[in-house]
Design an enzyme around this catalytic site. Structure first.
Site, PDB file in Angstrom:
ATOM      1  N   TYR A 159       0.830  -1.198   0.000  1.00 15.97           N
ATOM      2  CA  TYR A 159       0.000   0.000   0.000  1.00 15.97           C
ATOM      3  C   TYR A 159       0.865   1.248   0.000  1.00 15.97           C
ATOM      4  O   TYR A 159       2.074   1.190   0.273  1.00 15.97           O
ATOM      5  CB  TYR A 159      -0.955   0.006   1.195  1.00 15.97           C
ATOM      6  CG  TYR A 159      -0.323   0.383   2.516  1.00 15.97           C
ATOM      7  CD1 TYR A 159      -0.524   1.650   3.063  1.00 15.97           C
ATOM      8  CD2 TYR A 159       0.464  -0.522   3.225  1.00 15.97           C
ATOM      9  CE1 TYR A 159       0.049   2.007   4.285  1.00 15.97           C
ATOM     10  CE2 TYR A 159       1.026  -0.185   4.441  1.00 15.97           C
ATOM     11  CZ  TYR A 159       0.824   1.085   4.961  1.00 15.97           C
ATOM     12  OH  TYR A 159       1.394   1.421   6.161  1.00 15.97           O
ATOM     13  N   LEU A 198      11.185   1.111   7.229  1.00 12.17           N
ATOM     14  CA  LEU A 198      10.586   1.564   5.991  1.00 12.17           C
ATOM     15  C   LEU A 198      11.388   2.733   5.448  1.00 12.17           C
ATOM     16  O   LEU A 198      11.787   3.625   6.198  1.00 12.17           O
ATOM     17  CB  LEU A 198       9.138   2.002   6.236  1.00 12.17           C
ATOM     18  CG  LEU A 198       8.388   2.463   4.979  1.00 12.17           C
ATOM     19  CD1 LEU A 198       8.132   1.296   4.047  1.00 12.17           C
ATOM     20  CD2 LEU A 198       7.092   3.149   5.358  1.00 12.17           C
ATOM     21  N   GLU A 251      12.034   2.192  14.436  1.00  7.32           N
ATOM     22  CA  GLU A 251      11.167   3.263  13.943  1.00  7.32           C
ATOM     23  C   GLU A 251       9.885   3.269  14.760  1.00  7.32           C
ATOM     24  O   GLU A 251       9.685   2.431  15.646  1.00  7.32           O
ATOM     25  CB  GLU A 251      10.852   3.063  12.462  1.00  7.32           C
ATOM     26  CG  GLU A 251      10.199   1.734  12.139  1.00  7.32           C
ATOM     27  CD  GLU A 251      10.099   1.481  10.632  1.00  7.32           C
ATOM     28  OE1 GLU A 251      10.213   2.426   9.843  1.00  7.32           O
ATOM     29  OE2 GLU A 251       9.897   0.312  10.260  1.00  7.32           O
ATOM     30  N   ARG A 255       8.279   4.042  -4.779  1.00  4.98           N
ATOM     31  CA  ARG A 255       8.340   3.046  -3.709  1.00  4.98           C
ATOM     32  C   ARG A 255       7.325   1.930  -3.934  1.00  4.98           C
ATOM     33  O   ARG A 255       7.591   0.757  -3.621  1.00  4.98           O
ATOM     34  CB  ARG A 255       8.118   3.704  -2.347  1.00  4.98           C
ATOM     35  CG  ARG A 255       8.327   2.723  -1.188  1.00  4.98           C
ATOM     36  CD  ARG A 255       8.307   3.418   0.161  1.00  4.98           C
ATOM     37  NE  ARG A 255       7.022   4.057   0.434  1.00  4.98           N
ATOM     38  CZ  ARG A 255       6.769   4.786   1.515  1.00  4.98           C
ATOM     39  NH1 ARG A 255       7.721   4.979   2.417  1.00  4.98           N
ATOM     40  NH2 ARG A 255       5.586   5.327   1.708  1.00  4.98           N
ATOM     41  N   ARG A 314      -7.854 -20.431  -2.026  1.00  6.05           N
ATOM     42  CA  ARG A 314      -6.868 -20.307  -0.965  1.00  6.05           C
ATOM     43  C   ARG A 314      -5.790 -21.380  -1.071  1.00  6.05           C
ATOM     44  O   ARG A 314      -6.065 -22.578  -1.006  1.00  6.05           O
ATOM     45  CB  ARG A 314      -7.542 -20.389   0.415  1.00  6.05           C
ATOM     46  CG  ARG A 314      -6.586 -20.056   1.562  1.00  6.05           C
ATOM     47  CD  ARG A 314      -7.271 -20.152   2.909  1.00  6.05           C
ATOM     48  NE  ARG A 314      -6.377 -19.720   3.980  1.00  6.05           N
ATOM     49  CZ  ARG A 314      -5.419 -20.468   4.518  1.00  6.05           C
ATOM     50  NH1 ARG A 314      -5.249 -21.719   4.097  1.00  6.05           N
ATOM     51  NH2 ARG A 314      -4.648 -19.990   5.479  1.00  6.05           N
ATOM     52  N   LYS A 336       6.619  -2.049   1.875  1.00  2.38           N
ATOM     53  CA  LYS A 336       5.445  -1.451   2.522  1.00  2.38           C
ATOM     54  C   LYS A 336       4.235  -2.367   2.317  1.00  2.38           C
ATOM     55  O   LYS A 336       3.343  -2.084   1.510  1.00  2.38           O
ATOM     56  CB  LYS A 336       5.189  -0.048   1.980  1.00  2.38           C
ATOM     57  CG  LYS A 336       4.248   0.784   2.858  1.00  2.38           C
ATOM     58  CD  LYS A 336       4.201   2.226   2.382  1.00  2.38           C
ATOM     59  CE  LYS A 336       3.215   3.060   3.177  1.00  2.38           C
ATOM     60  NZ  LYS A 336       3.667   3.298   4.569  1.00  2.38           N
TER      61      LYS A 336
END
Length: 285
Positions: A33, A205, A181, A52, A100, A149
């Site tokens: 995301y 990140l 972080e 990114r 799945r 991310k």
């Protein structure tokens, strides 16, 4: 009024938006995301977020679902249709829907692409920027590829809740005695005029706001050191702050109950916030 959201090529009222129960983002957190801020109706650092996004997808063996220009057009249309003056655009891309199975789905499976907006009037005038925030430390128990991310955000969410249970605003995560972080931001301290923040690597990140703030700091002749720092070093610092796409530069005034510096936002963090907002508004698209 209902928001307009984007789902796999369609612009829909939010109540009509649906994805499959077999989507791998839902079943496996198999997706990435980005969050792009909007100030004055303009997108902030869109190019950095797009770059990114491409990197995160590549690290997970996924391709970009569309060109950057097409992605930009979706962002702009959602901002316009939802009349976002200040706020954000959230983008999520998953590996798509398939029965799945831990194995990746067959090649050619369509990715799921979702975007929506959130209106945040006065986003750049946050009370936290004036008063600073208090943080508590928690062990960093995330996986070892935090530079991607992904939508695997359960542990950061747990960290935020643990901090709130202690009466704090957020948490800083600690690994091998050093701060990595924040739960949704990059962490910094200032000592004797030197800005210190964790060096880039898989442990953190690679923040888009981080990159911009460090660039502006160096342009302003501020000294920057990219290295790890301990909790004790942070508590003894003159200042501390965090950066993220939606909080920009926000001072930290307390760590684990210990006041940082004078226990109030310091001049370095305040100046960096001013510079970042000024330059970002000028460069917004």
């Amino acid at each position: 009024m209902s928001r307009t959201v984007y789902v796999n090529g369609d612009y829909l009222p939010e109540e009509d938006a649906k994805i499959s129960v077999f989507d791998r983002g839902f079943l496996f957190a198999d997706g990435v995301y980005e969050v792009t801020s909007v100030l004055g109706g303009k997108l902030i650092d869109f190019e950095g977020h797009a770059v990114r996004l491409e990197r995160s997808l590549a690290e997970l063996d996924m391709g970009m679902p569309m060109t950057r220009d097409a992605l930009l057009e979706i962002h702009r249309r959602l901002v316009a249709e939802n009349r976002i003056e200040d706020g954000m655009v959230y983008l999520q891309v998953t590996r798509g829907a398939a029965d799945r199975d831990f194995a990746y789905p067959p090649e050619g499976t369509a990715q799921t692409v979702v975007l929506f907006t959130q209106s945040k009037p006065g986003l750049a005038d946050s009370p936290a920027a004036r008063t600073g925030i208090r943080v508590a430390t928690v062990p960093d128990l995330r996986w070892d590829r935090r530079d991607i991310k992904t939508v695997q955000l359960l542990y950061p969410s747990m960290g935020k809740m643990a901090a709130k249970a202690k009466g704090c605003d957020d948490a800083w995560m600690v690994e091998d005695g050093a701060i990595t972080e924040g739960t949704s931001n990059n962490a910094y301290i200032v000592k004797d005029g030197v800005i210190v923040t964790r060096q880039l690597g898989p442990e953190i990140l690679h923040g888009i706001t981080r990159a911009a703030v460090l660039r502006f700091a160096r342009e302003a002749q501020m000294k920057v050191e990219e290295r790890a720092f301990t909790i004790e070093e942070a508590q003894a610092a003159d200042e501390a702050f965090v950066t993220s796409a939606t909080t920009f530069v926000t001072p930290v005034v307390e760590i684990d109950g210990v006041a940082v510096g004078k226990g109030a936002p310091g001049p370095v963090a305040q100046r960096l916030r001013e510079i970042y907002l000024e330059e970002s508004r000028k460069a917004g698209i």
